[in-house]
Scaffold this motif. Structure first.
Motif, PDB file in Angstrom:
ATOM      1  N   TYR A   1       6.809   0.153   6.379  1.00 48.89           N
ATOM      2  CA  TYR A   1       6.200  -0.408   7.573  1.00 48.89           C
ATOM      3  C   TYR A   1       5.571  -1.764   7.228  1.00 48.89           C
ATOM      4  N   ARG A   2       5.594  -2.668   8.183  1.00 47.57           N
ATOM      5  CA  ARG A   2       5.007  -3.993   7.997  1.00 47.57           C
ATOM      6  C   ARG A   2       3.704  -4.070   8.782  1.00 47.57           C
ATOM      7  N   ALA A   3       2.702  -4.708   8.214  1.00 48.57           N
ATOM      8  CA  ALA A   3       1.399  -4.835   8.866  1.00 48.57           C
ATOM      9  C   ALA A   3       0.720  -6.105   8.375  1.00 48.57           C
ATOM     10  N   GLN A   4      -0.365  -6.469   9.066  1.00 50.25           N
ATOM     11  CA  GLN A   4      -1.116  -7.676   8.699  1.00 50.25           C
ATOM     12  C   GLN A   4      -2.566  -7.494   9.102  1.00 50.25           C
ATOM     13  N   ASP A   5      -3.471  -7.974   8.264  1.00 55.24           N
ATOM     14  CA  ASP A   5      -4.886  -7.954   8.579  1.00 55.24           C
ATOM     15  C   ASP A   5      -5.523  -9.239   8.067  1.00 55.24           C
ATOM     16  N   GLN A   6      -6.841  -9.247   7.944  1.00 51.03           N
ATOM     17  CA  GLN A   6      -7.535 -10.465   7.534  1.00 51.03           C
ATOM     18  C   GLN A   6      -7.209 -10.872   6.103  1.00 51.03           C
ATOM     19  N   LEU A   7      -6.720  -9.941   5.295  1.00 47.57           N
ATOM     20  CA  LEU A   7      -6.338 -10.260   3.922  1.00 47.57           C
ATOM     21  C   LEU A   7      -4.911 -10.794   3.817  1.00 47.57           C
ATOM     22  N   GLY A   8      -4.166 -10.733   4.902  1.00 46.82           N
ATOM     23  CA  GLY A   8      -2.804 -11.251   4.894  1.00 46.82           C
ATOM     24  C   GLY A   8      -1.772 -10.186   5.207  1.00 46.82           C
TER      25      GLY A   8
ATOM     26  N   PHE B   1       0.866  -1.180   0.000  1.00 43.46           N
ATOM     27  CA  PHE B   1       0.000   0.000   0.000  1.00 43.46           C
ATOM     28  C   PHE B   1       0.898   1.223   0.000  1.00 43.46           C
ATOM     29  N   VAL B   2       0.637   2.184  -0.877  1.00 36.95           N
ATOM     30  CA  VAL B   2       1.503   3.353  -1.058  1.00 36.95           C
ATOM     31  C   VAL B   2       0.757   4.609  -0.612  1.00 36.95           C
TER      32      VAL B   2
END
Length: 451
Positions: A91-98, A13-14
């Motif tokens: 930045y690194r992140a995670q949600d229900q989509l992966g 995501f940008v």
């Protein structure tokens, strides 16, 4: 060292703070490309074209690999070069989509800022050599000197254009919500506020770098603003000043100092998890005003009274699993610089805005701040009580007679009213027995034929 793997299926995501200007494009080619290389610059320019409006619409890294004709290792090496010269934060992140990565793009420094940065200009010199470096320096640092014997004949705006006073007054009344340009003035603090900072210690720390107490006093308000907003100590502030000195004059460079302080703050709050102790503060002793408050409100009150605005913003973002952006911090720091609201009130404002919006925007922050000033809100408790009263008023007014009337009117327009027949005015007619028997016979005959 093993290069970390980037899975092509990871999303990305940008986001960016502001668009690139024509000067930015020229600066990237002339000054940044020799440092990072063409592959990194291609990645940077491609990311600008791949900004998505929604996080859920993000694409996979495989798309970037294909467009750039790079493998994961080459892509990673290009990316960290952009990070090293402050063109990109990752930045690194995670949600229900992966799992996904967030790429926050930064505009390049101006050519003058770049060539005054000791590290960047030294590396550029080593990359392109003395001749090319001198040519770039002349291109960007040479200024035309106006002749001493000159006479200015420039016309002012009102000498060329005519604007009636009536039109000006009408514009001011018709557009009350338009943002007004704020003059660039140093922040104002009272002597009592300035006395909370150990200026003598700061002078001692900077003495060996030949920074005089007079120079510190000249920039006292700006320096105190960094302490009050970011929560930096005297020792931390001295280190920041030392790392941003103008080597030519050995003087403080306030724009660079503010920029470095912001970058260190972003790195600290976005890449390091905040201690949970900040979010688990003990509730304060209840007063007559807060006796009926919920535990969450009391906890929020203590946080607002204890944390600097920058730290409060970071803690709030952590609870929402978001990150602090430069634009948000700039909006908040500008509000704090005006010294119109205490820090604890600003913190409550931050909490309220982020509970109703994803980010802090200048228009919304200034609108709420003006409203609170007009209602003489001077403490965090006042702000919380004002918000509680506002919420109660909103709940009450939602069922006012006016609203009920409008609801009834909408129902009357949508439901069709049928006229009611008064059967007393229509007595039943008597039936002739012969005609009734004839009608029954005809119906029986019709029924038998149809079956």
């Amino acid at each position: 060292m093993t290069t970390p793997k980037i899975d092509p299926l990871w999303g990305y995501f940008v986001t960016s703070e502001q668009p690139l200007s024509n000067l930015d494009h020229v600066t990237l080619i002339d000054l940044y490309q020799p440092l990072v290389g063409s592959a990194a610059l291609s990645l940077y320019q491609l990311l600008w074209q791949h900004q998505q409006p929604l996080l859920s619409q993000r694409s996979a890294h495989a798309q970037l690999f294909n467009l750039l004709d790079m493998d994961a290792v080459t892509f990673y090496e290009a990316r960290i070069k952009l990070e090293a010269v402050a063109l990109l934060s990752t930045y690194r992140a995670q949600d229900q989509l992966g799992q996904y990565l967030i790429y926050q793009l930064h505009v390049p420094l101006t050519p003058r800022e770049f060539l005054h940065d000791n590290i960047l200009k030294t590396f550029l010199y080593e990359k392109i050599g003395a001749a090319d470096f001198q040519q770039l320096s002349k291109k960007y640092l040479t200024t035309f000197k106006l002749p001493d014997h000159r006479q200015e004949i420039t016309k002012s705006f009102l000498e060329v254009f005519t604007l009636s006073s009536h039109g000006l007054m009408q514009m001011s009344t018709d557009s009350p919500n338009e943002p007004s340009a704020q003059p660039s003035v140093p922040p104002h603090y009272t002597p009592e506020q300035l006395a909370t900072f150990d200026w003598q210690l700061l002078e001692q720390l900077l003495e060996k770098y030949h920074i005089t107490p007079t120079e510190i006093a000249r920039s006292q308000s700006e320096l105190f603003n960094l302490h009050a907003f970011y929560g930096v100590s005297e020792i931390e502030l001295a280190d920041l000043i030392i790392n941003t000195l103008d080597v030519r004059t050995n003087k403080m460079d306030l724009p660079r100092l503010q920029n470095l302080t912001q970058k260190r703050f972003e790195k600290r709050v976005n890449l390091t998890a905040q201690k949970t102790a900040r979010l688990q503060a003990t509730a304060p002793t209840a007063s007559s005003q807060t006796a009926d408050w919920k535990p969450a409100q009391r906890q929020l009150l203590q946080q607002a009274q204890r944390l600097a605005p920058a730290d409060f913003l970071a803690a709030k973002k952590q609870t929402q699993k978001g990150f602090v952006g430069s634009a948000e911090t700039r909006v908040l720091r500008q509000l704090q610089e005006r010294a119109v609201l205490p820090n604890e009130v600003i913190n409550i404002l931050v909490d309220y805005v982020l509970n109703n919006s994803a980010t802090l925007t200048q228009g919304l922050v200034e609108k709420i701040a003006n409203d609170w000033l007009q209602h003489n809100i001077t403490t965090a408790a006042d702000a919380l009580q004002y918000l509680t009263n506002y919420s109660n008023r909103s709940t009450t007014t939602s069922t006012t007679p006016r609203a009920k009337t409008a609801f009834k009117r909408s129902r009357s327009q949508s439901v069709r009213q049928e006229p009611v027949t008064d059967w007393k005015q229509h007595p039943a007619q008597k039936v002739d027995p012969k005609k009734l028997a004839q009608a029954k016979a005809q119906w029986k005959k019709y029924k038998n034929q149809s079956s």
